[in-house]
Design a protein around this motif. Structure first.
Motif, mmCIF file in Angstrom:
data_model
loop_
_atom_site.group_PDB
_atom_site.id
_atom_site.type_symbol
_atom_site.label_atom_id
_atom_site.label_comp_id
_atom_site.label_asym_id
_atom_site.label_seq_id
_atom_site.Cartn_x
_atom_site.Cartn_y
_atom_site.Cartn_z
ATOM 1 N N ILE A 278 -7.426 24.402 114.112
ATOM 2 C CA ILE A 278 -7.447 25.434 115.134
ATOM 3 C C ILE A 278 -8.676 26.085 115.522
ATOM 4 C CG2 ILE A 278 -6.363 27.578 115.782
ATOM 5 C CD1 ILE A 278 -3.633 26.641 114.145
ATOM 6 N N LEU A 279 -9.642 26.535 114.685
ATOM 7 C CA LEU A 279 -10.775 27.158 114.816
ATOM 8 C C LEU A 279 -11.859 26.299 115.025
ATOM 9 C CD1 LEU A 279 -10.450 30.564 112.880
ATOM 10 C CD2 LEU A 279 -10.135 30.078 115.282
ATOM 11 N N ASN A 280 -11.740 24.882 114.713
ATOM 12 C CA ASN A 280 -12.656 23.751 114.950
ATOM 13 C C ASN A 280 -13.815 24.325 114.131
ATOM 14 O OD1 ASN A 280 -13.965 21.448 115.831
ATOM 15 N ND2 ASN A 280 -14.890 22.458 117.696
ATOM 16 N N VAL A 281 -13.623 24.333 112.612
ATOM 17 C CA VAL A 281 -14.733 24.396 111.806
ATOM 18 C C VAL A 281 -14.542 23.518 110.967
ATOM 19 C CG1 VAL A 281 -14.677 27.111 112.012
ATOM 20 C CG2 VAL A 281 -13.066 26.089 110.450
ATOM 21 N N GLY A 282 -15.789 23.307 110.114
ATOM 22 C CA GLY A 282 -15.886 22.039 109.221
ATOM 23 C C GLY A 282 -15.516 22.535 107.988
ATOM 24 N N ASP A 283 -15.510 21.558 106.867
ATOM 25 C CA ASP A 283 -15.040 21.807 105.429
ATOM 26 C C ASP A 283 -15.718 22.771 104.894
ATOM 27 O OD1 ASP A 283 -13.182 20.055 105.582
ATOM 28 O OD2 ASP A 283 -14.699 18.392 105.060
ATOM 29 N N ARG A 284 -17.148 23.241 105.237
ATOM 30 C CA ARG A 284 -18.044 24.117 104.520
ATOM 31 C C ARG A 284 -17.667 25.391 105.514
ATOM 32 N NH1 ARG A 284 -23.049 26.181 105.143
ATOM 33 N NH2 ARG A 284 -23.905 27.113 103.586
ATOM 34 N N LEU A 285 -17.018 26.460 105.046
ATOM 35 C CA LEU A 285 -16.356 27.527 105.613
ATOM 36 C C LEU A 285 -17.929 28.767 105.640
ATOM 37 C CD1 LEU A 285 -12.975 28.409 104.491
ATOM 38 C CD2 LEU A 285 -13.590 27.008 106.690
ATOM 39 N N ASP A 286 -18.166 28.813 107.025
ATOM 40 C CA ASP A 286 -19.383 29.973 107.114
ATOM 41 C C ASP A 286 -18.633 31.181 107.857
ATOM 42 O OD1 ASP A 286 -21.537 31.536 107.653
ATOM 43 O OD2 ASP A 286 -22.110 30.259 109.493
ATOM 44 N N PRO A 287 -18.574 32.209 107.270
ATOM 45 C CA PRO A 287 -17.894 33.363 107.693
ATOM 46 C C PRO A 287 -18.397 33.863 109.046
ATOM 47 C CG PRO A 287 -18.663 34.108 105.838
ATOM 48 C CD PRO A 287 -19.273 32.615 105.989
ATOM 49 N N GLU A 288 -19.519 33.819 109.502
ATOM 50 C CA GLU A 288 -20.137 34.005 110.891
ATOM 51 C C GLU A 288 -19.270 33.136 111.884
ATOM 52 O OE1 GLU A 288 -22.164 36.266 113.505
ATOM 53 O OE2 GLU A 288 -21.826 36.605 111.373
ATOM 54 N N HIS B 243 -14.107 33.854 120.159
ATOM 55 C CA HIS B 243 -14.163 33.204 121.666
ATOM 56 C C HIS B 243 -12.747 32.665 121.862
ATOM 57 C CE1 HIS B 243 -15.075 30.296 124.842
ATOM 58 N NE2 HIS B 243 -14.398 29.368 124.064
ATOM 59 N N LEU B 244 -12.004 32.056 120.985
ATOM 60 C CA LEU B 244 -10.545 31.525 121.411
ATOM 61 C C LEU B 244 -9.609 32.740 121.527
ATOM 62 C CD1 LEU B 244 -10.286 28.691 118.792
ATOM 63 C CD2 LEU B 244 -10.656 28.359 121.282
ATOM 64 N N PHE B 245 -9.815 33.836 120.795
ATOM 65 C CA PHE B 245 -9.071 35.007 121.310
ATOM 66 C C PHE B 245 -9.182 35.539 122.545
ATOM 67 C CE2 PHE B 245 -7.441 39.433 120.665
ATOM 68 C CZ PHE B 245 -6.187 39.043 120.017
ATOM 69 N N ALA B 246 -10.343 35.629 123.074
ATOM 70 C CA ALA B 246 -10.476 36.100 124.385
ATOM 71 C C ALA B 246 -10.101 35.010 125.372
ATOM 72 C CB ALA B 246 -12.040 36.305 124.443
ATOM 73 N N VAL B 247 -10.590 33.779 125.073
ATOM 74 C CA VAL B 247 -10.023 32.758 126.310
ATOM 75 C C VAL B 247 -8.467 32.979 126.239
ATOM 76 C CG1 VAL B 247 -9.872 30.435 126.503
ATOM 77 C CG2 VAL B 247 -11.901 31.472 125.982
ATOM 78 N N ASN B 248 -7.918 33.135 125.227
ATOM 79 C CA ASN B 248 -6.260 32.905 125.463
ATOM 80 C C ASN B 248 -5.639 34.271 125.724
ATOM 81 O OD1 ASN B 248 -5.523 30.054 124.909
ATOM 82 N ND2 ASN B 248 -6.797 30.375 123.018
ATOM 83 N N ASP B 249 -6.309 35.225 125.938
ATOM 84 C CA ASP B 249 -5.700 36.665 126.175
ATOM 85 C C ASP B 249 -4.701 36.424 127.433
ATOM 86 O OD1 ASP B 249 -5.216 39.309 126.444
ATOM 87 O OD2 ASP B 249 -7.024 39.871 127.217
#
Length: 133
Positions: free
Chosen positions: A64-74, A82-88
């Protein structure tokens, strides 16, 4: 007439029985595969508990958030914002998608928190053994 009706019932029962047996076998294979992907043991149990608690799997949250296997908090935070704002909804977005984005971030935040806890425990164990770390 009764003979044909009996044959139809018997054949129908056989077809349903085979389909049921095939479905059970497939479910067994799927559950084994899911257990392997979760890591099995204590780690698998923890992931399953998190999945149930938050209602979303780690893999689905990453997609859903389009992140890789290595999670980076930033990276997670930036993609979430970005996705939250776009789907407002006020901008013509979808409340459903926005809620999925929120759930995905919650799941990834939970995973990051658990990883941090594991790392802290690992460092504590290493230091108590007399090693430097």
């Amino acid at each position: 007439m009764a003979k044909y009706l009996a044959q139809i019932i018997i054949v129908g029962s056989q077809v349903i029985g085979r389909a049921f047996a095939r479905a059970i076998r497939q479910e067994f294979i799927n559950s084994q595969q899911a257990a392997r992907q979760a890591g099995g043991g204590q780690q698998g149990a923890e992931q399953a508990a998190s999945n149930l608690k938050l209602g979303i799997s780690l893999q689905e949250a990453k997609q859903i958030l389009n992140v890789g296997d290595r999670l980076d908090p930033e990276d997670v935070r930036n993609k979430y914002e970005h996705l939250f704002a776009v789907n407002d909804k006020s901008k013509g977005g979808s409340f459903y998608i926005q809620s999925k984005v929120v759930r995905a971030k919650e799941r990834l935040d939970q995973e990051l928190k658990e990883a941090q806890t594991r790392n802290t425990r690992k460092k504590t164990t290493t230091n108590s053994d007399g090693s430097t770390g």
